[in-house]
Design a protein around this motif. Structure first.
Motif, PDB file in Angstrom:
ATOM      1  N   TYR A   1       1.054  11.150   4.327  1.00 18.29           N
ATOM      2  CA  TYR A   1       0.750   9.901   5.040  1.00 18.29           C
ATOM      3  C   TYR A   1       1.681   8.743   4.673  1.00 18.29           C
ATOM      4  N   PRO A   2       1.870   8.440   3.370  1.00 19.53           N
ATOM      5  CA  PRO A   2       2.677   7.259   3.050  1.00 19.53           C
ATOM      6  C   PRO A   2       4.146   7.399   3.453  1.00 19.53           C
TER       7      PRO A   2
ATOM      8  N   ASN B   1       0.814  -1.222   0.000  1.00 15.11           N
ATOM      9  CA  ASN B   1       0.000   0.000   0.000  1.00 15.11           C
ATOM     10  C   ASN B   1       0.841   1.263   0.000  1.00 15.11           C
ATOM     11  N   ARG B   2       1.770   1.323   0.949  1.00 14.24           N
ATOM     12  CA  ARG B   2       2.560   2.546   1.096  1.00 14.24           C
ATOM     13  C   ARG B   2       3.529   2.737  -0.063  1.00 14.24           C
TER      14      ARG B   2
ATOM     15  N   GLN C   1       5.156   8.551   6.344  1.00  9.91           N
ATOM     16  CA  GLN C   1       5.330   8.470   7.789  1.00  9.91           C
ATOM     17  C   GLN C   1       5.394   7.009   8.183  1.00  9.91           C
ATOM     18  N   LYS C   2       6.510   6.649   8.779  1.00  8.99           N
ATOM     19  CA  LYS C   2       6.724   5.217   9.052  1.00  8.99           C
ATOM     20  C   LYS C   2       6.271   4.873  10.457  1.00  8.99           C
TER      21      LYS C   2
ATOM     22  N   ALA D   1       1.657   4.102  -2.827  1.00  7.87           N
ATOM     23  CA  ALA D   1       1.292   5.497  -2.586  1.00  7.87           C
ATOM     24  C   ALA D   1       2.474   6.432  -2.819  1.00  7.87           C
TER      25      ALA D   1
END
Lengths: 328, 486
Positions: free
Chosen positions: B101-102, B70-71, B104-105, B74
């Motif tokens: 958002y993507p 997902n990330r 930020q881990k 993104a």
């Protein structure tokens, strides 16, 4: 973190501490705050630690649970009119609790806790059924599906409660009293019972604070931002239901807190869920402690059901803020 | 950057898309066009991964879509569906920040300097920085759309998918949004795939177009390869006409309404043409299609009135446009509906000739001043200034002419005019050769666009024959008229 948010946290913390202080001090007997650590007056010390303190903490935990669950549900369902009861979980808890009174059920070993435990089981079952049903209708679990499913189950369970009320004779007062909500005469066991649910549920919601922010722009946009939308929805629904079910099971259906607190918090400090969830938690606790204080002191020695007070305080405050906000 | 290979799919069991394949190179702007319900949005949903295709695959950076997390996805691709606002009031900065958002881990990661930089950069690029603390719901639709694009840019991916980014916006905002996207493509090598509703905007801003029809690719290529008159008319089932953009080498379409003002009564007779004190006029009461080299409203257009105005030899040519507009107002002509010429010859010396032809009457109106007659083949060796004198020719036809017929009629008329000068032995006084015209001649071809359709206007076509004869005869007479008066 900017200045406003720091002020928001500080003022909410202060409000909570002041509420606790008022909650434990005021009552049929005034108890000075110093009694907390000063056990020279044994009767005051006992009043504070065995009656007032658990009551205040229970009110605070119930208020906090309803408020944070309300904030999360409003965010998830993208609907400012959603509250922790939208999904029908509270009706499930109520059915469990009312059935306990109606059938005078008492399970051995847990005896007095039969009611909250059956309430929680009712909440849990309802949550599982609502989620499964919503998923059956539409695999992606659109918001409308969830809301409608919740409405269907709420009204069905509501009728079950009405039926029991209609058929009951002696327990009417007890059932009504429970339905209107109360945190009196619960003591430490109830506090201990709700704590794990509050902790787990709140942490679960808080972990999904950023996902809630992304989902404000719709599922598709959230997906494209890399959010695992389906997992987030489940997590938030489970976390919120857990908090709601536990709160209703120990204190009955207390209205307005889950709707008004997130709203007020959002109007005052913004809609960013990174802060909204925690701030709603703190403010929900403060509000319910104050409401409980009012309910037992305003026409003492009679106690007014706490749900009546939340509505009495909540509705005008809400209207005023709403009015101010719209006039800007 | 993006490869779509043999995609089939849709909702449920009924497939909407049938075997769609195309690819997009890095740094290009692809527009997806097609009528409502052709599968544009479905295609966008499949590329973005919201819908799974039943067949085929999608590669992004040579890696299959399904293998991205997902990330990871993104960070590579941003999808911006049509957004109208957030569920709860948020500020511009908060909205744009969501785009990070993507990046930020983990559950506890903090806002990094890189995040801050990307958000600020995106706000500057889209011009929303100056209202970063404003609430979204207080912004106009166009401003809000910029904020959403800023959110998409803050996501810092190389590929952006847009769904009708200019929907419901006024033309100024459409231009700003698309200019902004175009700039990111041209300057920063962003790859953009966008569903667009407006064919003309797509033609102007996109490098490549994908035209869809009933779930299939009908055409894919550069705008001029895709926007073919018949193809667009066929796919959309609408009557359209294709033209060049006035400033850009891009095709543009125009809708041809099926219901329009009837042109039926549009027939020019001698009564429409009058010689007044200061000018020769034609007032038609209905618009004629005109191609002219007039002073006022030259070029191709639709006009109801034509005037050929007599001015004094000492007329100051410097602010002719403004003066002419004022003059038209005073004389009772609508400046936007009038073609105007100028001559030093008196209006009463104009020659008006009428011709009956199988396709309709043709009128030729000429004023000739030959004081400044020159030989066009020798002008390179002569000096200015030159004497005053202008030959103004109007050809008015009751017929329907194609664009090429208009141009051919102009050539034919010019040749006939030159022949008339030769016939009358009009000389270039400096070179002492036969003149071909004057330096300021104007020509106007007008047609009612009703009646018989004339595709060509060359010398041996029906149109050309009458233009050649009429212009020659009228010009000859006008020259004689002019010489008589001298």
């Amino acid at each position: 973190m900017n200045k406003t948010i720091i002020i928001a946290y500080i003022s909410s913390m202060v409000a909570l501490l002041v509420s606790i202080w008022l909650g434990v001090s005021i009552g049929s007997v005034d108890v000075p705050f110093s009694t907390l650590w000063d056990d020279t007056n044994e009767s005051l010390y006992n009043i504070l630690w065995t009656i007032r303190m658990p009551r205040v903490l229970l009110a605070g935990l119930v208020g906090a649970s309803l408020a944070i669950a309300g904030a999360a549900f409003q965010g998830l369902l993208k609907n400012p009119l959603a509250d922790p009861y939208t999904l029908g979980v509270s009706s499930g808890a109520s059915v469990g609790a009312v059935a306990t009174i109606f059938f005078s059920i008492s399970i051995p070993f847990i005896s007095t806790f039969t009611l909250p435990i059956l309430g929680m089981i009712g909440a849990l079952l309802t949550m599982v059924i609502v989620l499964t049903f919503a998923r059956l209708i539409d695999r992606s679990m659109k918001m409308e599906t969830l809301i409608l499913t919740g409405v269907i189950f709420s009204s069905f369970l509501g009728s079950c409660i009405s039926l029991m009320i209609a058929l009951t004779g002696d327990q009417l007062r007890e059932i009504m009293g429970w339905l209107l909500g109360s945190v009196s005469m619960r003591g430490w066991p109830y506090v201990k019972m709700i704590v794990p649910f509050v902790v787990i549920g709140s942490i679960l919601l808080w972990l999904y604070r950023r996902e809630l922010n992304a989902m404000m722009y719709g599922d598709e946009r959230a997906m494209s931002l890399g959010v695992n939308v389906k997992r987030s929805k489940y997590a938030i629904l489970i976390g919120g239901s857990m908090l709601t079910g536990a709160a209703v099971a120990v204190s009955g259906t207390i209205g307005f807190v889950g709707l008004v607190v997130p709203h007020m918090t959002r109007m005052l400090w913004g809609a960013d869920h990174r802060h909204l969830l925690l701030l709603s938690f703190l403010n929900g606790a403060s509000l319910l402690i104050i409401c409980d204080l009012v309910s037992r002191t305003i026409i003492a020695p009679i106690e007014i059901p706490i749900g009546v007070i939340t509505a009495f305080i909540g509705a005008p405050v809400f209207s005023y803020i709403f009015y101010k906000q719209r006039r800007k | 950057m993006l490869q779509v290979k043999n995609i089939c799919g849709g909702y449920g069991t009924t497939p909407i898309l049938k075997d769609i394949s195309f690819q997009v190179e890095k740094g290009t702007f692809l527009g997806i066009l097609g009528p409502n319900g052709c599968g544009k949005s479905t295609l966008l949903k499949i590329i973005s991964g919201v819908l799974k295709p039943s067949l085929g695959k999608i590669l992004i950076d040579d890696k299959e879509l399904a293998t991205y997390s997902n990330r990871e996805l993104a960070k590579t691709m941003t999808v911006l569906p049509q957004l109208h606002g957030a569920a709860f009031s948020s500020t511009v900065r908060e909205t744009v920040s969501i785009g990070r958002y993507p990046h930020q881990k983990g559950f506890f990661s903090q806002w990094s300097e890189e995040d801050e930089y990307a958000v600020n950069q995106a706000m500057v690029q889209t011009g929303v920085k100056r209202y970063e603390n404003a609430y979204l719901e207080n912004l106009s639709g166009g401003e809000r759309q910029r904020v959403f694009i800023a959110q998409a840019l803050a996501q810092s991916s190389q590929l952006i998918l847009l769904d009708e980014p200019t929907n419901h916006l006024d033309i100024a905002h459409q231009q700003q949004i698309l200019d902004m996207i175009r700039k990111e493509v041209t300057d920063n090598g962003l790859t953009v795939v966008s569903v667009l509703h407006d064919i003309n905007l797509a033609a102007l801003y996109c490098d490549e177009l994908l035209l869809m029809e009933k779930g299939q690719v009908r055409a894919f290529g550069k705008p001029h390869e895709v926007l073919l008159e018949n193809q667009i008319a066929d796919v959309y089932g609408a009557q359209i006409s294709l033209q060049a953009h006035p400033e850009q080498p891009k095709p543009q379409i125009t809708i041809l309404p099926e219901i329009h003002e009837p042109l039926k009564d549009g027939k020019i007779t001698l009564n429409h043409i009058q010689i007044q004190e200061e000018y020769v006029e034609l007032r038609s009461q209905f618009p004629l299609r005109v191609l002219s080299s007039a002073v006022h409203n030259a070029g191709l257009g639709w006009y109801e009135n034509f005037i050929n105005r007599t001015v004094k030899p000492e007329y100051n040519i410097e602010n002719v446009q403004e003066e002419y507009t004022q003059y038209l107002y005073k004389a009772g002509f609508s400046p936007t509906n009038t073609v105007g010429m100028m001559t030093a010859v008196e209006a009463r010396k104009a020659i008006i000739k009428q011709y009956e032809t199988p396709f309709g009457e043709v009128y030729v109106i000429v004023t000739a001043g030959i004081g400044g007659a020159i030989d066009v083949s020798k002008t390179y060796e002569r000096e200015f200034p030159i004497r005053i004198g202008t030959i103004n020719i109007w050809v008015i036809m009751n017929a329907k002419l194609s664009d090429e017929a208009f141009v051919q009629a102009m050539i034919t008329a010019t040749e006939a005019k030159t022949k008339a000068l030769q016939h009358e032995r009009v000389m270039d006084y400096q070179t002492n050769t036969i003149a071909t015209g004057t330096p300021t001649d104007s020509l106007l071809i007008a047609a009612t666009q009703t009646g018989d359709y004339m595709q060509y206007g060359g010398p041996i076509t029906p149109v050309g024959k009458i233009v050649g004869r009429g212009v020659f005869e009228a010009t000859t007479e006008a020259i004689r008229n002019y010489q008589k008066g001298e």
